[in-house]
Design an enzyme around this catalytic site. Structure first.
Site, PDB file in Angstrom:
ATOM      1  CE  LYS A  74      -4.140   1.291   2.554  1.00 33.19           C
ATOM      2  NZ  LYS A  74      -5.088   1.087   1.458  1.00 33.19           N
ATOM      3  CB  SER A 127      -0.081   1.111 -16.114  1.00 31.22           C
ATOM      4  OG  SER A 127      -1.419   1.242 -16.524  1.00 31.22           O
ATOM      5  CE  LYS A 181       0.194   3.196 -13.138  1.00 32.68           C
ATOM      6  NZ  LYS A 181      -0.721   3.472 -12.086  1.00 32.68           N
ATOM      7  CG  HIS A 184      -0.862   5.777 -17.624  1.00 33.23           C
ATOM      8  ND1 HIS A 184      -1.754   5.256 -16.701  1.00 33.23           N
ATOM      9  CD2 HIS A 184      -0.920   4.950 -18.686  1.00 33.23           C
ATOM     10  CE1 HIS A 184      -2.315   4.170 -17.200  1.00 33.23           C
ATOM     11  NE2 HIS A 184      -1.821   3.957 -18.398  1.00 33.23           N
ATOM     12  CG  ASN A 185      -2.975   6.346 -13.069  1.00 34.92           C
ATOM     13  OD1 ASN A 185      -2.349   5.694 -13.895  1.00 34.92           O
ATOM     14  ND2 ASN A 185      -3.250   5.876 -11.871  1.00 34.92           N
ATOM     15  CD  GLU A 188      -6.748   4.670 -15.993  1.00 37.74           C
ATOM     16  OE1 GLU A 188      -5.571   4.277 -16.130  1.00 37.74           O
ATOM     17  OE2 GLU A 188      -7.438   4.365 -14.993  1.00 37.74           O
TER      18      GLU A 188
HETATM   19  P1  NBP Z   1      -2.708  -3.097  -1.438  1.00 35.27           P
HETATM   20  O1  NBP Z   1      -2.494  -1.719  -1.876  1.00 35.27           O
HETATM   21  O2  NBP Z   1      -4.071  -3.515  -1.033  1.00 35.27           O
HETATM   22  O3  NBP Z   1      -1.702  -3.399  -0.205  1.00 35.27           O
HETATM   23  C1  NBP Z   1      -1.712  -4.628   0.459  1.00 35.27           C
HETATM   24  C2  NBP Z   1      -0.292  -5.071   0.750  1.00 35.27           C
HETATM   25  O4  NBP Z   1       0.379  -4.093   1.563  1.00 35.27           O
HETATM   26  C3  NBP Z   1      -0.258  -6.378   1.545  1.00 35.27           C
HETATM   27  O5  NBP Z   1       0.815  -7.145   1.087  1.00 35.27           O
HETATM   28  C4  NBP Z   1      -0.037  -5.869   2.972  1.00 35.27           C
HETATM   29  O6  NBP Z   1       0.563  -6.829   3.811  1.00 35.27           O
HETATM   30  C5  NBP Z   1       0.938  -4.763   2.693  1.00 35.27           C
HETATM   31  N1  NBP Z   1       1.131  -3.845   3.827  1.00 35.27           N
HETATM   32  C6  NBP Z   1       0.292  -2.932   4.370  1.00 35.27           C
HETATM   33 BR1  NBP Z   1      -1.435  -2.672   3.860  1.00 35.27          BR
HETATM   34  N2  NBP Z   1       0.829  -2.255   5.378  1.00 35.27           N
HETATM   35  C7  NBP Z   1       2.070  -2.747   5.511  1.00 35.27           C
HETATM   36  C8  NBP Z   1       3.139  -2.458   6.388  1.00 35.27           C
HETATM   37  N3  NBP Z   1       3.058  -1.494   7.295  1.00 35.27           N
HETATM   38  N4  NBP Z   1       4.267  -3.186   6.257  1.00 35.27           N
HETATM   39  C9  NBP Z   1       4.374  -4.147   5.330  1.00 35.27           C
HETATM   40  N5  NBP Z   1       3.403  -4.468   4.449  1.00 35.27           N
HETATM   41  C10 NBP Z   1       2.262  -3.769   4.540  1.00 35.27           C
HETATM   42  O7  NBP Z   1      -2.168  -4.143  -2.537  1.00 35.27           O
HETATM   43  P2  NBP Z   1      -2.332  -4.129  -4.131  1.00 35.27           P
HETATM   44  O8  NBP Z   1      -3.707  -3.775  -4.554  1.00 35.27           O
HETATM   45  O9  NBP Z   1      -1.728  -5.411  -4.584  1.00 35.27           O
HETATM   46  O10 NBP Z   1      -1.414  -2.919  -4.613  1.00 35.27           O
HETATM   47  C11 NBP Z   1      -0.022  -2.864  -4.303  1.00 35.27           C
HETATM   48  C12 NBP Z   1       0.537  -1.537  -4.784  1.00 35.27           C
HETATM   49  O11 NBP Z   1       0.413  -1.479  -6.207  1.00 35.27           O
HETATM   50  C13 NBP Z   1      -0.193  -0.318  -4.235  1.00 35.27           C
HETATM   51  O12 NBP Z   1       0.723   0.722  -4.013  1.00 35.27           O
HETATM   52  C14 NBP Z   1      -1.134   0.049  -5.351  1.00 35.27           C
HETATM   53  O13 NBP Z   1      -1.491   1.420  -5.319  1.00 35.27           O
HETATM   54  C15 NBP Z   1      -0.296  -0.308  -6.559  1.00 35.27           C
HETATM   55  N6  NBP Z   1      -1.057  -0.591  -7.775  1.00 35.27           N
HETATM   56  C16 NBP Z   1      -2.213  -1.254  -7.725  1.00 35.27           C
HETATM   57  C17 NBP Z   1      -2.917  -1.523  -8.880  1.00 35.27           C
HETATM   58  C18 NBP Z   1      -4.197  -2.291  -8.845  1.00 35.27           C
HETATM   59  O14 NBP Z   1      -4.845  -2.399  -9.891  1.00 35.27           O
HETATM   60  N7  NBP Z   1      -4.587  -2.847  -7.701  1.00 35.27           N
HETATM   61  C19 NBP Z   1      -2.406  -1.129 -10.111  1.00 35.27           C
HETATM   62  C20 NBP Z   1      -1.191  -0.482 -10.146  1.00 35.27           C
HETATM   63  C21 NBP Z   1      -0.520  -0.226  -8.965  1.00 35.27           C
HETATM   64  P3  NBP Z   1      -0.385  -7.776   4.712  1.00 35.27           P
HETATM   65  O15 NBP Z   1      -0.807  -8.883   3.786  1.00 35.27           O
HETATM   66  O16 NBP Z   1       0.514  -8.236   5.780  1.00 35.27           O
HETATM   67  O17 NBP Z   1      -1.527  -6.945   5.204  1.00 35.27           O
END
Ligand code: NBP
Length: 477
Positions: A74, A127, A181, A184-185, A188
C-alpha cells in the site's frame, strides 16, 4: 539464489512475482503476514522457481547481489516502513524498487535519502491492474541508469510487448517514473470522461438503448479510436443486469469515485502552470457526480433548463460527428498530458523522452490504444515538439473533426447535456490557436487595480499606467 525479490504479495505483488517466475526468473517472495506467501506458493508454486521467506533477513539473504527487491505494498506509510525494514538488511549498491502507486514527491524524497545511504532506489509506475501484472504490464521506472542496467532487462522481459517491443523503458531520474505513471492515470481520467460524454450524447440525442450505443462503440473500435477503453465500453454497455434484466449501466449509481492520481495530476499541472483542461474537467466531473447535496439541491430548486430539444435529422451523420469530436478531444487531452510531462521534465531535469512514454503505453496499460503509435512518430519527427496537435498528422486529424466538434458541443449546450471535457478541449483548441487572446485585457485590469505592469506589442520593456492620476505611462526599470 533468487534473481529478484518481491515483497508485498497482495493481488499486484503476487501476480508480478508469478510473471517473473513464468519468465524464467527465480523469485524470492515475502509478505508481512506469512499467510499470503504460503497462499501464493500453494496456489501457484508450479508457475516457476520461488524462494519463500517468512523473515526479511531470510528474504534478503536469498537474493543474488546486487540484491534487487520490488516493493508492492500500500502506498504511503507502509512503503516507508518496508523500505526501512529492507534497508536494515540490504547493502550499499543494492536496488530497492517501489512498484506501488507512490506520489512522485515521496519518490524524490525516498530516492535522495536512500542514495545518501548508498542504495539505488527506483520508483516505478506499473500499469494494467492485476491482469497486466500477471500477463505483461506497462512499466515506467525512474531512478539511476546504473540500477536500470540490472533491473531493466528483467522489467522489459515481463512487460507487455507490442510488435515485439517491450512496454518498459528507462524514464529518468528519481520521481520521473512515478510522475509519468501519474500523468498516465490523469489521461486515463480524461479518456474515460470523454467516452462517457460521447455515450451520453448518443443516448440523449438519438434515444438509443445502452446496448445500441455499445454496438456503435464496437464499430468505433475498428478505426482510429481503437483502444482498450473503447473495447471495454462496448462490452459494458451491452451487459445486462442479471437481477433486473435492465442494461447494467442503468442500475449503477452515477457517482464516480477516485483514488487520487487524477487530483495529483491536476495539482502538479497547477504548480507548473500547464493547462491540462481535459484531465482537470474529467477530475471535476467525477467530483460533481459525487456532490450529492448539491445535486439534490439543484433538483429540488427545479433549475431552469430552457433546452431546445434534439432534432437530429440524420442519425448516421450525428454519430459520425460525435466520433470525430471524441477523437479530436482525445488528441487534445493527450497533447495536454504530454505538455505536462515536458514541463515537469524541464523543471526537475528528468530529460524524459515523450515518444518513449507513448511507445510503452501501447500495451499492458489501461490507455493502450492504436493512436499512441502516432504520438511516438510525432516525437520521433521532432523530439522538442512544443505542441502535439501542431504535428502535421495530428493537426490534420483534429482539423478534419473541427466542424463536427463545434456542432456536437453547440448541440450539447442547446440541449442541456453536460460535456465538460468535449467543450473544454474545444475551448483549449481555439485558445491555443488564437492569434490574439483577451489576456491583454486581463493584463490591463491587473495593472489598473494592482499596478502589476504590462508589456506592449509595439516595443520592448515593462510598463505601468497611472490609472488614478493622469494616465501617463511609465517604463519600469
Ligand atoms: P494493497 O495496496 O491492497 O496493499 C496490500 C499489501 O500491503 C499487503 O501485502 C499488505 O501486507 C501490505 N502492507 C500494508 Br497494507 N501495510 C504494511 C506495512 N506497514 N508493512 C508491510 N506491508 C504492509 O495491494 P495491491 O492492490 O496489490 O497494490 C499494491 C501496490 O500497487 C499499491 O501501491 C497500489 O497502489 C499499486 N497498484 C495497484 C494496482 C491495482 O490495480 N490494484 C495497479 C497499479 C498499482 P499484509 O498482507 O501483511 O496486510
Amino acid at each position: 539464489m533468487a534473481d529478484i525479490g518481491v515483497t508485498g504479495l497482495a493481488v499486484m505483488g503476487s501476480n508480478l512475482a508469478r510473471n517473473f517466475a513464468r519468465n524464467g526468473y527465480t523469485v524470492a517472495v515475502h509478505n508481512r503476514s506469512n499467510s499470503k506467501t504460503q497462499a501464493l506458493i500453494e496456489a501457484h508454486g508450479s508457475d516457476g522457481e520461488f524462494v519463500p521467506s517468512e523473515s526479511t533477513a531470510d528474504f534478503v539473504a536469498s537474493l543474488k547481489a546486487p540484491r534487487t527487491v520490488i516493493i508492492m505494498v500500500k502506498a504511503g506509510g507502509p512503503t516507508d516502513a518496508v523500505i526501512e525494514d529492507l534497508a536494515a538488511h540490504m547493502e550499499p549498491g543494492d536496488i530497492i524498487v517501489d512498484g506501488g502507486n507512490a506520489h512522485f514527491p515521496d519518490t524524490i524524497r525516498r530516492e535522495k535519502s536512500l542514495r545518501d545511504r548508498g542504495f539505488h532506489f527506483v520508483g516505478t509506475g506499473v500499469s494494467g491492474g492485476e491482469e497486466g501484472a500477471l500477463n505483461g504490464p506497462s512499466i515506467m521506472p525512474g531512478g539511476t541508469r546504473e540500477a536500470y542496467e540490472t533491473l531493466g532487462p528483467m522489467l522489459e522481459k515481463i512487460s507487455a510487448k507490442v510488435d515485439g517491443v517491450p512496454c518498459s523503458t528507462y524514464i529518468g531520474p528519481d520521481g520521473a517514473g512515478h510522475y509519468v505513471k501519474m500523468v498516465h492515470n490523469g489521461i486515463e481520467y480524461a479518456d474515460m470522461q470523454l467516452i462517457a460524454e460521447a455515450y451520453d450524447l448518443l443516448r440523449s440525442a438519438l434515444g438509443l438503448s445502452a446496448a445500441q450505443v455499445g454496438k456503435i462503440f464496437e464499430e468505433w473500435n475498428t478505426g482510429d479510436l481503437e483502444s482498450y477503453l473503447i473495447e471495454i465500453t462496448a462490452d459494458v454497455l451491452q451487459h445486462v443486469d442479471a437481477e433486473t434484466g435492465k442494461a447494467f449501466v442503468d442500475v449503477v449509481l452515477d457517482q464516480a469515485e477516485q483514488k487520487g492520481t487524477g487530483r495529483w495530476t491536476v495539482q502538479s499541472a497547477l504548480d507548473l502552470g500547464v493547462p491540462i483542461t481535459g484531465i482537470a474537467e474529467a477530475t471535476f466531473a467525477r467530483a460533481l457526480s459525487g456532490s450529492v447535496p448539491q445535486r439534490e439541491a439543484a433538483r429540488a430548486a427545479d433549475l431552469a433548463a430552457e433546452t431546445a430539444g434534439w432534432d437530429v435529422k440524420d442519425a448516421a451523420a450525428f454519430i459520425e460527428d460525435v466520433r470525430r469530436a471524441l477523437y479530436a478531444s482525445k488528441v487534445v487531452a493527450y497533447s495536454q498530458g504530454f505538455d505536462q510531462i515536458a514541463a515537469a521534465s524541464l523543471e526537475n531535469d528528468w530529460n524524459i523522452d515523450r515518444g518513449a512514454c507513448a511507445r510503452i503505453w501501447r500495451g499492458g496499460c489501461i490507455i493502450r490504444a492504436r493512436f499512441l503509435n502516432r504520438i511516438t512518430e510525432a516525437y520521433e519527427r521532432d523530439a522538442e515538439l512544443a505542441l502535439l496537435i501542431s504535428d502535421p498528422y495530428f493537426a490534420s486529424a483534429v482539423g478534419d473533426g473541427v466542424s463536427s466538434w463545434r456542432r456536437v458541443v453547440a448541440g450539447a449546450a442547446l440541449n442541456g447535456i453536460p460535456v465538460p471535457a468535449f467543450s473544454s478541449s474545444l475551448a483549449y483548441y481555439d485558445g491555443v490557436r488564437a492569434e490574439r487572446l483577451p489576456a491583454a485585457l486581463i493584463q490591463a485590469q491587473r495593472d489598473f487595480f494592482g499596478a502589476h505592469t504590462y508589456q506592449r506589442v509595439d516595443k520592448g520593456g515593462v510598463y505601468h499606467t497611472e490609472w488614478s492620476a493622469d494616465r501617463s505611462e511609465t517604463q519600469q526599470s
